[in-house]
Scaffold this motif. Structure first.
Motif, mmCIF file in Angstrom:
data_model
loop_
_atom_site.group_PDB
_atom_site.id
_atom_site.type_symbol
_atom_site.label_atom_id
_atom_site.label_comp_id
_atom_site.label_asym_id
_atom_site.label_seq_id
_atom_site.Cartn_x
_atom_site.Cartn_y
_atom_site.Cartn_z
ATOM 1 N N SER A 37 0.871 -1.189 0.000
ATOM 2 C CA SER A 37 0.000 0.000 0.000
ATOM 3 C C SER A 37 0.900 1.230 0.000
ATOM 4 C CB SER A 37 -0.828 0.050 1.280
ATOM 5 O OG SER A 37 -1.849 -0.869 1.253
ATOM 6 N N ALA A 38 0.294 2.393 0.050
ATOM 7 C CA ALA A 38 1.055 3.640 0.205
ATOM 8 C C ALA A 38 1.388 3.822 1.687
ATOM 9 C CB ALA A 38 0.199 4.804 -0.283
ATOM 10 N N LYS A 48 -2.168 10.023 6.048
ATOM 11 C CA LYS A 48 -1.776 9.000 5.081
ATOM 12 C C LYS A 48 -1.305 9.684 3.793
ATOM 13 C CE LYS A 48 -5.129 5.358 6.040
ATOM 14 N NZ LYS A 48 -6.056 4.465 5.364
ATOM 15 N N THR A 50 -1.857 8.782 0.830
ATOM 16 C CA THR A 50 -2.987 8.827 -0.117
ATOM 17 C C THR A 50 -3.813 10.100 0.099
ATOM 18 O OG1 THR A 50 -3.065 6.431 0.024
ATOM 19 C CG2 THR A 50 -4.962 7.496 -0.992
ATOM 20 N N GLU A 115 0.957 4.275 -3.948
ATOM 21 C CA GLU A 115 1.338 2.864 -4.044
ATOM 22 C C GLU A 115 2.467 2.687 -5.056
ATOM 23 O OE1 GLU A 115 -1.587 3.759 -3.078
ATOM 24 O OE2 GLU A 115 -2.132 2.270 -1.583
ATOM 25 N N PHE A 169 -3.955 -1.077 -5.163
ATOM 26 C CA PHE A 169 -4.936 0.013 -5.228
ATOM 27 C C PHE A 169 -5.337 0.493 -6.616
ATOM 28 C CE2 PHE A 169 -5.791 4.695 -3.817
ATOM 29 C CZ PHE A 169 -7.124 4.438 -3.559
ATOM 30 N N ARG A 183 -11.334 3.004 -1.538
ATOM 31 C CA ARG A 183 -10.317 3.068 -0.483
ATOM 32 C C ARG A 183 -10.077 1.702 0.139
ATOM 33 N NH1 ARG A 183 -8.765 8.286 1.287
ATOM 34 N NH2 ARG A 183 -6.969 7.126 2.074
ATOM 35 N N GLY A 184 -8.830 1.439 0.463
ATOM 36 C CA GLY A 184 -8.469 0.134 1.016
ATOM 37 C C GLY A 184 -8.305 -0.934 -0.055
ATOM 38 N N GLY A 185 -8.319 -0.503 -1.334
ATOM 39 C CA GLY A 185 -8.374 -1.461 -2.447
ATOM 40 C C GLY A 185 -7.107 -2.263 -2.698
ATOM 41 N N SER A 186 -6.010 -1.968 -1.996
ATOM 42 C CA SER A 186 -4.813 -2.804 -2.190
ATOM 43 C C SER A 186 -5.099 -4.253 -1.795
ATOM 44 C CB SER A 186 -3.650 -2.287 -1.344
ATOM 45 O OG SER A 186 -3.352 -0.978 -1.697
HETATM 46 N N1 ASP Z 1 -3.739 3.716 0.017
HETATM 47 C C1 ASP Z 1 -5.106 3.475 -0.282
HETATM 48 C C2 ASP Z 1 -5.984 3.978 0.867
HETATM 49 O O1 ASP Z 1 -5.512 4.646 1.754
HETATM 50 C C3 ASP Z 1 -5.385 2.047 -0.619
HETATM 51 C C4 ASP Z 1 -4.961 1.041 0.417
HETATM 52 O O2 ASP Z 1 -4.258 1.343 1.383
HETATM 53 O O3 ASP Z 1 -5.341 -0.121 0.257
HETATM 54 O O4 ASP Z 1 -7.156 3.719 0.850
#
Ligand code: ASP
Length: 439
Positions: A37-38, A48, A50, A115, A169, A183-186
């Motif tokens: 992820s980032a 973050k 992102t 990412e 992501f 969001r959270g797609g990694s």
């Molecule tokens: N960096 C992106 C987020 O903050 C994706 C991830 O972390 O999965 O949502």
């Protein structure tokens, strides 16, 4: 054995965290495919990367000076590079990013750089090949990623590589334009890579030792879940359990690859196993409890509605016409209730109400707001008598008025509607009866 390892933002927030990740990867030579992820938050007050990228791009879009913000982002990466004593330079990458921001390359492109850059650092640090996700994850015109095309491309690309880093992501449309997942797609990227290389396990490394029976913000130190099935997880993730992205199971599910949620800061903990099926009994009758606030119930009454063919379809048509999806539709003889997300429904409520009147000609329509839905999920419920009885007696003892009950036909979950104000108390009461009183 091949393992895909995905690391979340908090696992990669600093050079110190990167080193832990490096140790984890090097301690097992089956960990050859890595999805980062980032960089996430280094502490509670941090931002973050992102989110910094979204902010920075918003300035660029408004034609304002974004250089200062971009330099802050650059400093985050430089700190990691220096902390790892790498000789890598991201100078040219940042020049390209600045140029593309000026040309308004899009919000998704901007966010994906988090990412992308972390992937370049990770590949350099491990000595693995870097694969740009824009070349192997393909989105269709409808904005959804094309699962089969992506699988073919990813498989063709990775099959010739001994080891690789694929940033999470994002992917791209056929024309090369970058598109991100939600969001959270990694987590989804990790699952796609695991499917493509037919991994034996997809390890998803985060900052908690797996799933908890209930949300730790509501229950103090809740018990952890050792094993959970894909289906149970879907129910819990959809209802707000946030450890894994709710769509992440789809790619691995088609190959029956288990997911192991692990903790970067406590790598020896077993974590949670997410599997297709298991003969392992969960420790308690229920596997987990999750829920969400912010629902509305639209109650529709009409005498003898139960014998009127097509009534339900006409009512739901009014929601569909206004682009509103419904959550649950419990019904009685002369009544039917449609549960919807309050924020989605609020602005369109009068259009929906007049639509129902026009299409279905009911006697009355009544709207009740500020409701919460709680899902009690467990594969063990099927073979245990009295689960529903115990839930409702616990709620009655806690003085909670139950507004709706819906048991899925798979007997995997029971959904309960309560007032928003009763949400936390209801979860505590259910947790107490199934977990605490079993200890
Ligand atoms: N960096 C992106 C987020 O903050 C994706 C991830 O972390 O999965 O949502």
């Amino acid at each position: 054995m091949k393992k895909v390892v995905k690391f979340g933002g908090s696992s990669l927030a600093s050079a110190e965290q990167f080193k832990k990740v490096g140790d984890i990867i090097r301690s097992d030579n089956e960990r050859k495919f890595v999805v980062p992820s980032a960089p996430g938050k280094r502490n509670d007050d941090d931002t973050k990367v992102t989110d910094m990228l979204y902010e920075c791009y918003a300035l660029a879009e408004e034609g304002k000076d974004f250089k200062g913000k971009l330099n802050e982002i650059k400093a985050r990466y430089q700190e990691i590079i220096d902390g790892l004593s790498l000789t890598l330079s991201l100078e040219d990458e940042f020049k390209t990013i600045a140029k593309n921001f000026k040309e308004k390359s899009g919000k998704d492109y901007a966010a994906s750089r988090g990412e992308y850059l972390n992937g370049i650092i990770m590949a350099n640090y491990l000595g693995y090949e870097f694969v740009d996700a824009a070349e192997v994850i393909i989105f269709g015109e409808n904005g959804e990623y094309d699962m089969e095309k992506t699988n073919e491309l990813m498989r063709a690309c990775l099959s010739s590589l001994e080891s690789a880093v694929v940033p999470g992501f994002y992917g791209a449309y056929e024309n090369g334009c970058v598109k991100t997942f939600s969001r959270g797609g990694s987590d989804i990227t990790g699952s796609i890579v695991a499917r493509a290389i037919k991994a034996n396990v997809y390890e998803n490394w985060t900052d908690v030792s797996g799933f908890m029976v209930a949300d730790p913000r509501i229950i103090y130190k809740p018990k952890s879940i050792d094993t959970i099935t894909y289906k149970e997880l879907r129910e819990l993730a959809y209802m707000g359990a946030t450890v894994l992205h709710e769509d992440a199971i789809f790619p691995v599910r088609s190959e029956g690859i288990p997911i192991n949620i692990k903790n970067t800061n406590s790598p020896d903990d077993d974590g949670t196993w997410i599997v297709e099926s298991t003969c392992q009994k969960s420790k308690y009758v229920i596997t987990g409890i999750a829920g969400k606030k912010g629902f509305c119930a639209v109650n529709i009454e009409k005498d003898c509605m139960n014998s009127e063919i097509g009534f339900g379809r006409k009512v739901l048509q009014a929601f569909e016409d206004n682009g509103i999806s419904f959550e649950h539709v419990p019904s009685g003889i002369d009544t039917m209730t449609v549960f919807v997300h309050q924020d989605e429904f609020m602005h369109k409520e009068q259009k929906v109400v007049s639509g129902i009147h026009r299409l279905a000609d009911p006697d009355t329509i009544d709207i009740e707001a500020d409701l919460a839905l709680i899902a009690v999920v467990g594969r063990g419920m099927k073979s245990t008598r009295g689960t529903a009885g115990r839930i409702f007696s616990a709620l009655a003892h806690a003085n909670i008025n139950v507004k709706m009950i819906d048991q899925g036909s798979s007997e995997l979950n029971i959904i309960i509607g309560v007032a928003n104000a009763d949400f936390e108390t209801a979860i505590k009461a259910i947790y107490d009866i199934f977990v605490l009183s079993q200890l």
